[in-house]
Design a protein around this motif. Structure first.
Motif, PDB file in Angstrom:
ATOM      1  N   TYR A  37      -3.435   0.862  -2.587  1.00 50.89           N
ATOM      2  CA  TYR A  37      -4.157  -0.408  -2.356  1.00 50.89           C
ATOM      3  C   TYR A  37      -3.700  -1.420  -3.409  1.00 50.89           C
ATOM      4  N   GLY A  38      -3.958  -2.701  -3.139  1.00 50.30           N
ATOM      5  CA  GLY A  38      -3.594  -3.723  -4.127  1.00 50.30           C
ATOM      6  C   GLY A  38      -3.621  -5.078  -3.474  1.00 50.30           C
ATOM      7  N   ASN A  39      -2.454  -5.523  -3.024  1.00 47.71           N
ATOM      8  CA  ASN A  39      -2.432  -6.821  -2.338  1.00 47.71           C
ATOM      9  C   ASN A  39      -3.219  -6.750  -1.035  1.00 47.71           C
ATOM     10  N   VAL A  40      -3.180  -5.602  -0.377  1.00 43.62           N
ATOM     11  CA  VAL A  40      -3.987  -5.318   0.827  1.00 43.62           C
ATOM     12  C   VAL A  40      -4.468  -3.868   0.706  1.00 43.62           C
ATOM     13  N   THR A  41      -5.108  -3.356   1.727  1.00 44.37           N
ATOM     14  CA  THR A  41      -5.616  -1.978   1.672  1.00 44.37           C
ATOM     15  C   THR A  41      -4.458  -0.973   1.624  1.00 44.37           C
ATOM     16  N   ARG A  42      -4.776   0.256   1.219  1.00 40.52           N
ATOM     17  CA  ARG A  42      -3.758   1.308   1.222  1.00 40.52           C
ATOM     18  C   ARG A  42      -3.244   1.559   2.638  1.00 40.52           C
ATOM     19  N   GLU A  43      -4.179   1.500   3.602  1.00 45.46           N
ATOM     20  CA  GLU A  43      -3.795   1.706   5.013  1.00 45.46           C
ATOM     21  C   GLU A  43      -2.689   0.712   5.402  1.00 45.46           C
ATOM     22  N   GLN A  44      -2.889  -0.528   4.973  1.00 45.94           N
ATOM     23  CA  GLN A  44      -1.940  -1.575   5.348  1.00 45.94           C
ATOM     24  C   GLN A  44      -0.643  -1.502   4.535  1.00 45.94           C
ATOM     25  N   THR A  45      -0.738  -1.177   3.236  1.00 47.76           N
ATOM     26  CA  THR A  45       0.516  -1.099   2.435  1.00 47.76           C
ATOM     27  C   THR A  45       1.383   0.040   2.962  1.00 47.76           C
ATOM     28  N   ALA A  46       0.726   1.114   3.405  1.00 47.64           N
ATOM     29  CA  ALA A  46       1.484   2.244   3.947  1.00 47.64           C
ATOM     30  C   ALA A  46       2.172   1.830   5.250  1.00 47.64           C
ATOM     31  N   LYS A  47       1.423   1.128   6.086  1.00 45.86           N
ATOM     32  CA  LYS A  47       1.980   0.674   7.365  1.00 45.86           C
ATOM     33  C   LYS A  47       3.176  -0.266   7.112  1.00 45.86           C
ATOM     34  N   ASN A  48       3.004  -1.158   6.158  1.00 41.40           N
ATOM     35  CA  ASN A  48       4.079  -2.105   5.842  1.00 41.40           C
ATOM     36  C   ASN A  48       5.315  -1.366   5.320  1.00 41.40           C
ATOM     37  N   THR A  49       5.071  -0.317   4.526  1.00 36.84           N
ATOM     38  CA  THR A  49       6.195   0.444   3.966  1.00 36.84           C
ATOM     39  C   THR A  49       6.946   1.167   5.079  1.00 36.84           C
ATOM     40  N   TYR A  50       6.198   1.811   5.973  1.00 35.85           N
ATOM     41  CA  TYR A  50       6.858   2.489   7.100  1.00 35.85           C
ATOM     42  C   TYR A  50       7.642   1.496   7.959  1.00 35.85           C
TER      43      TYR A  50
END
Ligand code: RIB
Ligand code: CA
Length: 313
Positions: A37-50
């Motif tokens: 988590y940070g700039n957005v939720t962990r769910e979203q940072t993971a999605k962005n990374t994938y």
């Protein structure tokens, strides 16, 4: 020889540009990404990374699930006005990128596989601190850690005194500073000036090889508009997280001081980074020292960023 880098981040626009920089850098081998988590939720940072790794056709790079909140249980404060609702400005990765993450323990497997691994953390330090808390013997093997955070004797960005990463979880930052071997800090003192201007991005986006050409302009433009509101008259955007990687790869282009750093964790000045800059600093016994980057060669930064992003993929 390539540098093996395990990247902790919270993509996020500047994190995304840092990942692209790492993927395109001829001397970086990205061995894993811990999305927290940070700039957005962990769910979203993971999605962005994938999404990014899929675009890059680098599905071989493991994505590990990082922290979802601070180590003291505080939920993240997000900044959609800077990074967009989903962290990539106007871009929304499709739902199909909400995939299962690798287990946290894989961090230790990566450290065992790459004994010379360098850790770079450009997000809240909660995941990295947790890695120390769960297995400090494995973490002791890591010889070098580079983090983006803090603001030394200069204004913060999320409060008058605090920078976002150190403000997000000061307890974790202090754990990393106390336990980490050879920690180098890239604070706002320098990252605020690691500014890339629209004309540079236009040049890169026009001349870049697929697959990132179509991505970097819209995310940069979103980030630039946000920064123009924050700092009227600013000529480009500071790429805090890219700077941290660049400084690691270009040590001769930066100047550092060595200090003992501590991050404040009280209400009024939460996240304030402190080091003793007096002529005769008081040395605290049995406390580790960190390197703080305070100056850099701006021309070299812009040139290297441009050259790296124009590399063939
Ligand atoms: O303060 C700048 C830092 O906060 C960067 O790492 C940016 O991505 C945000 O997380
Ligand atoms: Ca970040």
């Amino acid at each position: 020889m390539k540098k093996n880098i395990l990247f902790f981040g919270d993509p996020g626009i500047d994190d995304t540009l840092a990942i692209i920089y790492a993927l395109l850098h001829p001397n970086i081998n990205l061995v894993g990404i811990v999305a927290g988590y940070g700039n957005v939720t962990r769910e979203q940072t993971a999605k962005n990374t994938y999404y990014l790794l899929d675009l890059a056709n680098r599905k071989d790079i493991p994505v590990i699930g990082g922290a979802i909140r601070s180590v003291v249980g505080e939920s993240g404060i997000f900044y959609p006005e800077i990074h967009g609702e989903d962290g990539l400005g106007p871009i929304q990765p499709p739902e199909s990128f909400a995939k299962d993450l690798n287990a946290f323990d894989d961090i230790y497997k990566i450290i065992d596989k790459y004994p010379d691994v360098t850790i770079v953390d450009v997000g809240r330090n909660s995941s990295l601190a947790t890695a120390f808390t769960l297995d400090d013997k494995s973490m002791e093997k890591v010889k070098e850690i580079h983090i983006m955070g803090g603001a030394f004797l200069v204004p913060g960005n999320v409060t008058p005194v605090a920078e976002a990463n150190f403000h997000g979880d000061p307890v974790s930052t202090n754990i990393v500073l106390a336990r980490g071997n050879h920690v180098t800090i890239a604070p706002l003192n320098v990252t605020n000036y690691a500014i890339i201007k629209p004309k540079t991005i236009d040049f890169i986006a026009t001349n870049m090889q697929p697959p990132f050409g179509a991505l970097i302009k819209p995310i940069f433009d979103y980030y630039f508009q946000a920064y123009q509101k924050l700092i009227p008259g600013i000529e480009g955007t500071p790429l805090h997280d890219v700077f941290t990687l660049w400084a690691l790869m270009n040590p001769k282009s930066v100047q550092k001081v060595t200090k003992q750093v501590n991050v404040v964790n009280d209400n009024a000045s939460k996240g304030l980074s402190i080091a003793d800059f007096r002529a005769k600093p008081v040395i605290q016994p049995n406390i580790k020292f960190q390197d703080i980057i305070l100056k850099f060669n701006y021309k070299a930064f812009v040139e290297d960023f441009t050259t790296t992003l124009l590399n063939h993929y």
